[in-house]
Design a protein around this motif. Structure first.
Motif, PDB file in Angstrom:
ATOM      1  N   TYR A  89       0.846  -1.208   0.000  1.00  0.00           N
ATOM      2  CA  TYR A  89       0.000   0.000   0.000  1.00  0.00           C
ATOM      3  C   TYR A  89       0.873   1.247   0.000  1.00  0.00           C
ATOM      4  O   TYR A  89       0.656   2.181  -0.790  1.00  0.00           O
ATOM      5  CB  TYR A  89      -0.911  -0.057   1.230  1.00  0.00           C
ATOM      6  N   MET A  90       1.878   1.270   0.863  1.00  0.00           N
ATOM      7  CA  MET A  90       2.760   2.435   0.935  1.00  0.00           C
ATOM      8  C   MET A  90       3.504   2.645  -0.378  1.00  0.00           C
ATOM      9  O   MET A  90       3.637   3.778  -0.854  1.00  0.00           O
ATOM     10  CB  MET A  90       3.762   2.293   2.081  1.00  0.00           C
ATOM     11  N   GLU A  91       4.013   1.570  -0.971  1.00  0.00           N
ATOM     12  CA  GLU A  91       4.747   1.693  -2.235  1.00  0.00           C
ATOM     13  C   GLU A  91       3.853   2.278  -3.323  1.00  0.00           C
ATOM     14  O   GLU A  91       4.275   3.161  -4.083  1.00  0.00           O
ATOM     15  CB  GLU A  91       5.283   0.316  -2.655  1.00  0.00           C
ATOM     16  N   LEU A  92       2.608   1.802  -3.393  1.00  0.00           N
ATOM     17  CA  LEU A  92       1.667   2.334  -4.385  1.00  0.00           C
ATOM     18  C   LEU A  92       1.325   3.795  -4.099  1.00  0.00           C
ATOM     19  O   LEU A  92       1.248   4.622  -5.013  1.00  0.00           O
ATOM     20  CB  LEU A  92       0.384   1.495  -4.399  1.00  0.00           C
ATOM     21  N   LEU A  93       1.128   4.115  -2.817  1.00  0.00           N
ATOM     22  CA  LEU A  93       0.808   5.492  -2.412  1.00  0.00           C
ATOM     23  C   LEU A  93       1.906   6.452  -2.866  1.00  0.00           C
ATOM     24  O   LEU A  93       1.632   7.496  -3.467  1.00  0.00           O
ATOM     25  CB  LEU A  93       0.643   5.550  -0.890  1.00  0.00           C
ATOM     26  N   LEU A  94       3.161   6.085  -2.610  1.00  0.00           N
ATOM     27  CA  LEU A  94       4.279   6.976  -2.943  1.00  0.00           C
ATOM     28  C   LEU A  94       4.510   7.035  -4.453  1.00  0.00           C
ATOM     29  O   LEU A  94       4.871   8.082  -4.992  1.00  0.00           O
ATOM     30  CB  LEU A  94       5.545   6.532  -2.199  1.00  0.00           C
ATOM     31  N   GLU A  95       4.255   5.919  -5.131  1.00  0.00           N
ATOM     32  CA  GLU A  95       4.412   5.894  -6.589  1.00  0.00           C
ATOM     33  C   GLU A  95       3.363   6.776  -7.276  1.00  0.00           C
ATOM     34  O   GLU A  95       3.679   7.619  -8.106  1.00  0.00           O
ATOM     35  CB  GLU A  95       4.278   4.441  -7.074  1.00  0.00           C
ATOM     36  N   TRP A  96       2.105   6.601  -6.897  1.00  0.00           N
ATOM     37  CA  TRP A  96       1.018   7.399  -7.492  1.00  0.00           C
ATOM     38  C   TRP A  96       1.098   8.862  -7.061  1.00  0.00           C
ATOM     39  O   TRP A  96       0.654   9.751  -7.778  1.00  0.00           O
ATOM     40  CB  TRP A  96      -0.339   6.820  -7.099  1.00  0.00           C
ATOM     41  N   ASN A  97       1.666   9.094  -5.874  1.00  0.00           N
ATOM     42  CA  ASN A  97       1.750  10.462  -5.352  1.00  0.00           C
ATOM     43  C   ASN A  97       2.644  11.342  -6.219  1.00  0.00           C
ATOM     44  O   ASN A  97       2.542  12.569  -6.188  1.00  0.00           O
ATOM     45  CB  ASN A  97       2.276  10.435  -3.908  1.00  0.00           C
ATOM     46  N   GLU A  98       3.510  10.724  -7.004  1.00  0.00           N
ATOM     47  CA  GLU A  98       4.373  11.500  -7.900  1.00  0.00           C
ATOM     48  C   GLU A  98       3.577  12.051  -9.083  1.00  0.00           C
ATOM     49  O   GLU A  98       3.981  13.018  -9.714  1.00  0.00           O
ATOM     50  CB  GLU A  98       5.537  10.625  -8.391  1.00  0.00           C
ATOM     51  N   LYS A  99       2.439  11.423  -9.375  1.00  0.00           N
ATOM     52  CA  LYS A  99       1.613  11.844 -10.514  1.00  0.00           C
ATOM     53  C   LYS A  99       0.418  12.693 -10.080  1.00  0.00           C
ATOM     54  O   LYS A  99      -0.124  13.458 -10.872  1.00  0.00           O
ATOM     55  CB  LYS A  99       1.074  10.615 -11.275  1.00  0.00           C
ATOM     56  N   MET A 100      -0.041  12.496  -8.870  1.00  0.00           N
ATOM     57  CA  MET A 100      -1.213  13.225  -8.379  1.00  0.00           C
ATOM     58  C   MET A 100      -1.077  13.456  -6.869  1.00  0.00           C
ATOM     59  O   MET A 100      -0.325  12.767  -6.200  1.00  0.00           O
ATOM     60  CB  MET A 100      -2.486  12.425  -8.676  1.00  0.00           C
ATOM     61  N   ASN A 101      -1.808  14.433  -6.376  1.00  0.00           N
ATOM     62  CA  ASN A 101      -1.661  14.816  -4.973  1.00  0.00           C
ATOM     63  C   ASN A 101      -2.502  13.908  -4.076  1.00  0.00           C
ATOM     64  O   ASN A 101      -3.708  14.079  -3.956  1.00  0.00           O
ATOM     65  CB  ASN A 101      -2.082  16.283  -4.797  1.00  0.00           C
ATOM     66  N   LEU A 102      -1.841  12.945  -3.424  1.00  0.00           N
ATOM     67  CA  LEU A 102      -2.528  12.037  -2.505  1.00  0.00           C
ATOM     68  C   LEU A 102      -2.176  12.315  -1.051  1.00  0.00           C
ATOM     69  O   LEU A 102      -3.003  12.184  -0.165  1.00  0.00           O
ATOM     70  CB  LEU A 102      -2.171  10.586  -2.837  1.00  0.00           C
ATOM     71  N   THR A 103      -0.906  12.643  -0.800  1.00  0.00           N
ATOM     72  CA  THR A 103      -0.461  12.872   0.581  1.00  0.00           C
ATOM     73  C   THR A 103       0.734  13.809   0.606  1.00  0.00           C
ATOM     74  O   THR A 103       1.576  13.774  -0.293  1.00  0.00           O
ATOM     75  CB  THR A 103      -0.076  11.542   1.265  1.00  0.00           C
ATOM     76  N   ALA A 104       0.784  14.645   1.646  1.00  0.00           N
ATOM     77  CA  ALA A 104       1.969  15.498   1.851  1.00  0.00           C
ATOM     78  C   ALA A 104       3.017  14.737   2.651  1.00  0.00           C
ATOM     79  O   ALA A 104       4.170  15.163   2.747  1.00  0.00           O
ATOM     80  CB  ALA A 104       1.558  16.766   2.591  1.00  0.00           C
ATOM     81  N   ILE A 105       2.616  13.605   3.232  1.00  0.00           N
ATOM     82  CA  ILE A 105       3.530  12.793   4.047  1.00  0.00           C
ATOM     83  C   ILE A 105       4.148  11.716   3.160  1.00  0.00           C
ATOM     84  O   ILE A 105       3.436  10.834   2.671  1.00  0.00           O
ATOM     85  CB  ILE A 105       2.769  12.146   5.228  1.00  0.00           C
ATOM     86  N   GLN A 141       6.889   8.030   8.652  1.00  0.00           N
ATOM     87  CA  GLN A 141       5.750   8.913   8.936  1.00  0.00           C
ATOM     88  C   GLN A 141       4.458   8.393   8.322  1.00  0.00           C
ATOM     89  O   GLN A 141       3.383   8.551   8.894  1.00  0.00           O
ATOM     90  CB  GLN A 141       6.054  10.326   8.436  1.00  0.00           C
ATOM     91  N   VAL A 142       4.568   7.775   7.134  1.00  0.00           N
ATOM     92  CA  VAL A 142       3.386   7.155   6.524  1.00  0.00           C
ATOM     93  C   VAL A 142       2.837   6.085   7.466  1.00  0.00           C
ATOM     94  O   VAL A 142       1.627   6.010   7.721  1.00  0.00           O
ATOM     95  CB  VAL A 142       3.717   6.541   5.141  1.00  0.00           C
ATOM     96  N   VAL A 143       3.729   5.269   8.023  1.00  0.00           N
ATOM     97  CA  VAL A 143       3.331   4.215   8.955  1.00  0.00           C
ATOM     98  C   VAL A 143       2.636   4.809  10.188  1.00  0.00           C
ATOM     99  O   VAL A 143       1.573   4.337  10.600  1.00  0.00           O
ATOM    100  CB  VAL A 143       4.563   3.383   9.398  1.00  0.00           C
ATOM    101  N   GLU A 144       3.239   5.852  10.748  1.00  0.00           N
ATOM    102  CA  GLU A 144       2.744   6.396  12.014  1.00  0.00           C
ATOM    103  C   GLU A 144       1.524   7.303  11.839  1.00  0.00           C
ATOM    104  O   GLU A 144       0.559   7.215  12.597  1.00  0.00           O
ATOM    105  CB  GLU A 144       3.874   7.155  12.723  1.00  0.00           C
ATOM    106  N   LYS A 145       1.576   8.182  10.827  1.00  0.00           N
ATOM    107  CA  LYS A 145       0.549   9.227  10.709  1.00  0.00           C
ATOM    108  C   LYS A 145      -0.607   8.846   9.801  1.00  0.00           C
ATOM    109  O   LYS A 145      -1.629   9.533   9.787  1.00  0.00           O
ATOM    110  CB  LYS A 145       1.188  10.530  10.235  1.00  0.00           C
ATOM    111  N   HIS A 146      -0.431   7.801   9.009  1.00  0.00           N
ATOM    112  CA  HIS A 146      -1.539   7.323   8.174  1.00  0.00           C
ATOM    113  C   HIS A 146      -2.022   5.947   8.632  1.00  0.00           C
ATOM    114  O   HIS A 146      -3.191   5.776   8.958  1.00  0.00           O
ATOM    115  CB  HIS A 146      -1.120   7.253   6.702  1.00  0.00           C
ATOM    116  N   PHE A 147      -1.112   4.964   8.658  1.00  0.00           N
ATOM    117  CA  PHE A 147      -1.532   3.588   8.925  1.00  0.00           C
ATOM    118  C   PHE A 147      -1.947   3.383  10.382  1.00  0.00           C
ATOM    119  O   PHE A 147      -3.069   2.940  10.663  1.00  0.00           O
ATOM    120  CB  PHE A 147      -0.421   2.598   8.550  1.00  0.00           C
ATOM    121  N   LEU A 148      -1.060   3.700  11.315  1.00  0.00           N
ATOM    122  CA  LEU A 148      -1.400   3.540  12.734  1.00  0.00           C
ATOM    123  C   LEU A 148      -2.582   4.430  13.103  1.00  0.00           C
ATOM    124  O   LEU A 148      -3.519   3.988  13.772  1.00  0.00           O
ATOM    125  CB  LEU A 148      -0.199   3.870  13.624  1.00  0.00           C
TER     126      LEU A 148
END
Length: 237
Positions: free
Chosen positions: A30-46, A51-58
């Motif tokens: 999930y994180m790998e896809l989030l960061l990959e797609w985030n380069e093309k569109m605005n999904l997360t500032a984190i 930080q993805v683990v702590e501020k999104h997943f947890l």
């Protein structure tokens, strides 16, 4: 096992939410896809993995500590964005019947790619919240509605409570200042056929405060609500 997966398992365990290695691997994908797609569109500032683990997943999984979700419950994540908290909940609790609602089709395209990659099943609906809850197939059909959003509590309640069946719950995932939010939201909660049930406070690993406000639906929401989106924003209940 990656460092991210180990960190995820450790954090979840510390919060009484034991994760299997398969679930940790799903979060990694999930994180790998989030960061990959985030380069093309605005999904997360984190974008830093820890930080993805702590501020999104947890942060998303802490919802399970604030409200009891029955087996096979119907859950709707309103304005899901990049899939928080819905997708983490579904990874942890694959029994839930999840609906992800968002107003942007390209975000739903991302979420479909995540579900496909993880072998998860969720209903994806492209609609604004105030339009979605007017649809008979969605209105008052859910055991739980949740939203992890920056809107004020009166606004969030009008967007979300119409989706919830009588006896179900709405979980508003907020930052600091929950007592003030609740005070400001009391009238809206009552008008929409609910009552404030509980507020659970959590502290993330970086020390930031999170509060989850649970509102219990006690009666059907009046047909007057939700109003048009601009009215909701301009004159909150």
């Amino acid at each position: 096992m990656s460092n991210m997966e180990k960190h995820m398992i450790k954090l979840a365990e510390e919060n009484g939410l034991p994760l299997s290695t398969q679930q940790a691997a799903a979060f990694q994908t999930y994180m790998e896809l989030l960061l990959e797609w985030n380069e093309k569109m605005n999904l997360t500032a984190i974008t830093e993995p820890q930080q993805v683990v702590e501020k999104h997943f947890l942060d998303s999984l802490l919802l399970l500590k604030a409200v009891e979700i029955p087996q096979n419950a119907k859950v709707i994540d309103v304005g899901t964005g990049a899939g928080f908290p819905g997708i983490p909940l579904l990874i942890y609790r694959p029994d839930i019947r999840l609906t992800l609602l968002d107003s942007l089709q390209k975000r739903l395209n991302f979420l479909q790619a995540v579900c496909d990659a993880l072998g998860l099943s969720a209903e994806l609906i492209h609609a604004r919240a105030e339009e979605g809850s007017r649809q008979p197939k969605l209105r008052e059909q859910y055991d739980l509605a949740c939203a992890r959003a920056v809107a004020s509590l009166p606004v969030l309640c009008e967007y979300c409570l119409p989706f919830v069946r009588s006896g179900g719950a709405f979980a508003a995932m907020k930052g600091p200042g929950a007592a003030e939010e609740l005070s400001a939201g009391e009238k809206a909660i009552r008008l929409l056929g609910a009552k404030a049930e509980s507020t659970k406070a959590f502290t993330l690993p970086d020390g930031s405060e999170r509060n989850i406000i649970i509102c219990r639906k006690t009666s059907a929401t009046s047909d007057k609500y939700p109003r048009h989106g601009s009215k909701i924003a301009k004159t909150p209940l």
